[in-house]
Structure formats: C-alpha cells, structure tokens
Enzyme design. Structure first.
Site, PDB file in Angstrom:
ATOM      1  N   GLU A 186      35.903 -18.098 -10.216  1.00 47.76           N
ATOM      2  CA  GLU A 186      36.017 -19.499 -10.613  1.00 47.76           C
ATOM      3  C   GLU A 186      37.054 -20.229  -9.769  1.00 47.76           C
ATOM      4  O   GLU A 186      36.846 -21.378  -9.373  1.00 47.76           O
ATOM      5  CB  GLU A 186      36.408 -19.605 -12.095  1.00 47.76           C
ATOM      6  CG  GLU A 186      35.415 -18.966 -13.046  1.00 47.76           C
ATOM      7  CD  GLU A 186      35.780 -17.532 -13.402  1.00 47.76           C
ATOM      8  OE1 GLU A 186      35.663 -17.173 -14.578  1.00 47.76           O
ATOM      9  OE2 GLU A 186      36.172 -16.770 -12.490  1.00 47.76           O
ATOM     10  N   THR A 245      35.458  25.859 -10.112  1.00 45.92           N
ATOM     11  CA  THR A 245      36.074  26.584 -11.228  1.00 45.92           C
ATOM     12  C   THR A 245      37.152  27.568 -10.781  1.00 45.92           C
ATOM     13  O   THR A 245      38.233  27.633 -11.362  1.00 45.92           O
ATOM     14  CB  THR A 245      34.999  27.342 -12.033  1.00 45.92           C
ATOM     15  OG1 THR A 245      33.960  26.426 -12.401  1.00 45.92           O
ATOM     16  CG2 THR A 245      35.588  27.952 -13.293  1.00 45.92           C
ATOM     17  N   SER A 292      23.859  20.921 -15.997  1.00 42.62           N
ATOM     18  CA  SER A 292      25.056  20.907 -16.847  1.00 42.62           C
ATOM     19  C   SER A 292      25.408  19.488 -17.289  1.00 42.62           C
ATOM     20  O   SER A 292      25.808  19.267 -18.433  1.00 42.62           O
ATOM     21  CB  SER A 292      26.241  21.519 -16.101  1.00 42.62           C
ATOM     22  OG  SER A 292      26.010  22.875 -15.790  1.00 42.62           O
ATOM     23  N   SER A 319      21.317  22.013  -8.589  1.00 46.48           N
ATOM     24  CA  SER A 319      20.595  22.197  -9.852  1.00 46.48           C
ATOM     25  C   SER A 319      21.510  22.612 -11.000  1.00 46.48           C
ATOM     26  O   SER A 319      21.292  22.209 -12.144  1.00 46.48           O
ATOM     27  CB  SER A 319      19.483  23.226  -9.667  1.00 46.48           C
ATOM     28  OG  SER A 319      19.986  24.445  -9.160  1.00 46.48           O
ATOM     29  N   TRP A 352      15.436  17.484   5.761  1.00 46.60           N
ATOM     30  CA  TRP A 352      15.718  16.487   4.729  1.00 46.60           C
ATOM     31  C   TRP A 352      14.503  16.367   3.832  1.00 46.60           C
ATOM     32  O   TRP A 352      13.370  16.287   4.333  1.00 46.60           O
ATOM     33  CB  TRP A 352      16.027  15.135   5.369  1.00 46.60           C
ATOM     34  CG  TRP A 352      17.313  15.117   6.159  1.00 46.60           C
ATOM     35  CD1 TRP A 352      17.469  15.161   7.498  1.00 46.60           C
ATOM     36  CD2 TRP A 352      18.638  15.007   5.622  1.00 46.60           C
ATOM     37  NE1 TRP A 352      18.796  15.101   7.854  1.00 46.60           N
ATOM     38  CE2 TRP A 352      19.534  15.002   6.699  1.00 46.60           C
ATOM     39  CE3 TRP A 352      19.150  14.922   4.329  1.00 46.60           C
ATOM     40  CZ2 TRP A 352      20.917  14.905   6.518  1.00 46.60           C
ATOM     41  CZ3 TRP A 352      20.507  14.821   4.166  1.00 46.60           C
ATOM     42  CH2 TRP A 352      21.369  14.808   5.255  1.00 46.60           C
ATOM     43  N   ARG A 398      26.818   5.034  -3.097  1.00 43.64           N
ATOM     44  CA  ARG A 398      28.127   5.678  -2.906  1.00 43.64           C
ATOM     45  C   ARG A 398      29.217   4.622  -2.712  1.00 43.64           C
ATOM     46  O   ARG A 398      30.320   4.744  -3.233  1.00 43.64           O
ATOM     47  CB  ARG A 398      28.101   6.598  -1.693  1.00 43.64           C
ATOM     48  CG  ARG A 398      27.343   7.898  -1.882  1.00 43.64           C
ATOM     49  CD  ARG A 398      27.487   8.754  -0.629  1.00 43.64           C
ATOM     50  NE  ARG A 398      26.793  10.027  -0.725  1.00 43.64           N
ATOM     51  CZ  ARG A 398      26.853  10.982   0.197  1.00 43.64           C
ATOM     52  NH1 ARG A 398      27.581  10.793   1.298  1.00 43.64           N
ATOM     53  NH2 ARG A 398      26.208  12.115   0.045  1.00 43.64           N
ATOM     54  N   ALA A 425      16.808  14.343  -5.917  1.00 43.42           N
ATOM     55  CA  ALA A 425      15.793  14.136  -4.882  1.00 43.42           C
ATOM     56  C   ALA A 425      14.996  15.420  -4.749  1.00 43.42           C
ATOM     57  O   ALA A 425      15.557  16.488  -4.533  1.00 43.42           O
ATOM     58  CB  ALA A 425      16.447  13.779  -3.554  1.00 43.42           C
TER      59      ALA A 425
END
Length: 359
Positions: A46, A218, A298, A293, A165, A179, A149
């Site tokens: 504004e 982890t 998860s 995957s 790809w 991104r 994908a």
C-alpha cells in the site's frame, strides 16, 4: 485486483516470513499507482502504491490483495498511510488470517470514514499466501508440499537406483520455481547419498533465492564433501539427526557452517511432527519435501503434508522391480486411501502435473 495479484506474485519467495502483497491505486478509471511488498522490513504494498500515485491518491480507490495492517511492526500501519493520503475507498482481496487481528484494519478504516469492500477474488488471494495462512492459523507449523515424480507405472527409479531423468526439462524448471518460493527443502539421507544433490534454485535468466536445505540423517552419516555442506549458497543447511550422534562427527559437520538439529525417534525414525514444531519455531513457514520413497511415505503417514505436486512422465519400466513412489505399508481398503481435494492438472510438454490438497 488481478493486477494487484500479479504484482504480489513478483515477490513470491522473497518476503517470508511476511506474505506477498500487491496494491493498485485507481482514480477516474485510470491506474495511477502500483506497488508490492518486496521483502520483510521494506515498505508494504500500500505504501509503495500510494507513494507511486503521489497527489493523485486523494479521493482514489486502492485495491490490495490482503487487508491493510493496523499495527506497528518493522513499518508503521498501512491504515494510517491510507487515511493520511485521503484514499476514499479500499478494495480488499482477503482479510488478515490472524484471528486476533482479522478485520481490525478494515474496522479502523471504516471508523475513519473510508469505504471498504472485502472478498474480491478472495480465493485467489488466499491461495497466493496459503503458506502464511496455514502457519498463522495452525500453531506456527510449516505448510508442507510433497513433490513426487514417477513413471506411469509408479516408479521413481529403476532397480539399480537410476532416476535421471524421469521428468522433462520444463517440469524440472517448475520445481526450481517452487524451490525458490518456499522457505526450505527437505530430503532424506538416502537421496543425499544416491544423488549428492545441491538442493538450490536454478532458473536460467531469473533471479532466485535458495531454500534452507534440511537433511533427515538419523545416524549422521553425511559425508564431509557432500554438496549441501561445501557449495556456495546464501541459504543454510540443517542436518536433522536422532539422539546419540557421535560428538566428533557433529563438531565436524558444524565446522562447515551447517546446523545440527536433534529430534526424537518414533518407531526408529525421526519424529516428523516434532520436527515441524521446531522448524516453525525457526520461522520456516513453507517446506518442500523432495525425498525418496521412504521419506515420502513417512511424511504422509505422519500427517504433515498439506499439498501434493505429483508429476507423471509418459514412460514406464514395464516391470515390478523398480523403486515405488512410496515405501511402507498402506491402507487395506480403498476407502482409506489418501485423496486430494481442489485438484488442478497442468501439462509441461508431455509431462502431467496433478496437484491438490490433503485434509
């Protein structure tokens, strides 16, 4: 309002933790001022539009995608600017999503003799700032986008792990745009070791911003020469690890400038819900998950996904030994399957993007 929305989109990715906002000043049927919020701490839309209009702002109408603020932050309230400029009418796309201030700016303008119309192109205005709306209304947790994908037979890689790809160049360029727009991008250690990705935003001829890189690791298995640790980027890298990581390895990783973030384990995996709380506390409003995957499965099971971008390439492996999109056990009945709402389908050359929202 369409022009105001277009202006706001110019700064998508640059304004966080603020929402992107656009404004247009109109007088006697002519646009006399334009503006948009360019970055946190800079002038609001504004203010830019009114300053652009100058003396012509008096008696004019201002169209703004988000309800004008009525509080002091890094900048003064926009309602004050509107009243001082003697704007006659304000047309608002959507109200402020914060329940504590929603309608406050509109009320203040009404009380000071300014006519206000709200809800013009409201759906489009809300979608433009959906991550901000979610963050404000859901205990400051990030808005999570899951990107997948695959081939037509649901594979993200061959049995050898080869995945370059699956999608075409236009699809990949669109992902780089996403991104740029989000605050952070997340992958697992599997993707890190297999692809050694940069996790940056790269679009030829376009100024972009790299997202914060978040790696689920982890057992802190990241290699010292991983691109996310040594590449030149203004965005930081966060390595998320479980309790008990070796102190020497933590010190080595931190010496590269990366941050170690420890979260609890749940069924031998990092607790993603706890992670979302911690990321939200770091003012990360939006998160793009591009993991393999295991991470994708998860994230769905943890219930943290808000939006899905699912790219389908017109190719298939024609076998059952490739790597599936999601790892782990799924529902036993179709009625319990994950279902997208508000579905939109876009084509990038021969690739198809299906996107929608989870409850």
């Amino acid at each position: 309002m369409q022009q105001a929305l277009s202006l706001a989109r110019k700064a998508k990715g640059f304004t966080s933790p603020n929402p992107c906002v656009g404004a247009v000043v109109v007088k006697d049927g002519q646009v006399v001022g334009k503006g948009f919020h360019r970055a946190a701490g800079l002038a609001h839309a504004e203010v830019e539009a009114i300053d652009d209009a100058g003396a012509k702002a008096e008696g004019a109408t201002i169209y703004v995608t988000l309800e004008p603020c009525n509080h002091f932050g890094k900048t003064p309230p926009c309602t004050y600017k509107i009243i001082k400029a003697k704007i006659k009418k304000v047309v608002v796309g959507c109200k402020d999503p914060n329940p504590h201030v929603c309608g406050g700016g509109i009320k203040y303008l009404h009380e000071n003799g300014v006519e206000v119309v709200s809800g013009v192109l409201e759906k489009e205005a809300k979608i433009l700032i959906e991550e901000f709306v979610w963050y404000i209304q859901n205990d400051k947790k990030p808005f999570v986008i899951l990107k997948c994908a695959s081939t037509l037979d649901g594979r993200i890689a061959t049995s050898t792990g080869d995945s370059k790809w699956i999608t075409n160049e236009k699809s990949r360029e669109y992902v780089h745009k996403i991104r740029h727009e989000v605050d952070a991008i997340l992958v697992g250690s599997g993707t890190l070791h297999a692809d050694n990705p940069s996790l940056t935003s790269r679009i030829k001829g376009v100024q972009t911003k790299d997202p914060i890189r978040i790696i689920l690791d982890t057992h802190l298995s990241i290699k010292e020469n991983a691109k996310v640790l040594i590449q030149n980027s203004n965005a930081k890298t966060i390595i998320v690890t479980g309790p008990g990581a070796i102190k020497e390895k933590k010190a080595l990783v931190e010496s590269t400038g990366a941050q170690i973030l420890e979260v609890s384990l749940k069924a031998q995996r990092l607790d993603l819900n706890e992670l979302m709380i911690k990321l939200g506390q770091m003012s990360i409003l939006s998160l793009l998950i591009e993991g393999g995957s295991v991470v994708a499965g998860s994230a769905l099971k943890a219930g943290i996904v808000n939006k899905v971008l699912f790219f389908l390439a017109p190719k298939f492996l024609g076998s059952s030994d490739g790597i599936p999109v999601f790892e782990g056990h799924g529902p036993k009945l179709i009625k319990d399957a994950f279902e997208l709402k508000g579905v939109n389908v876009t084509q990038f050359d021969t690739d198809i993007l299906v996107q929608g929202y989870l409850k």
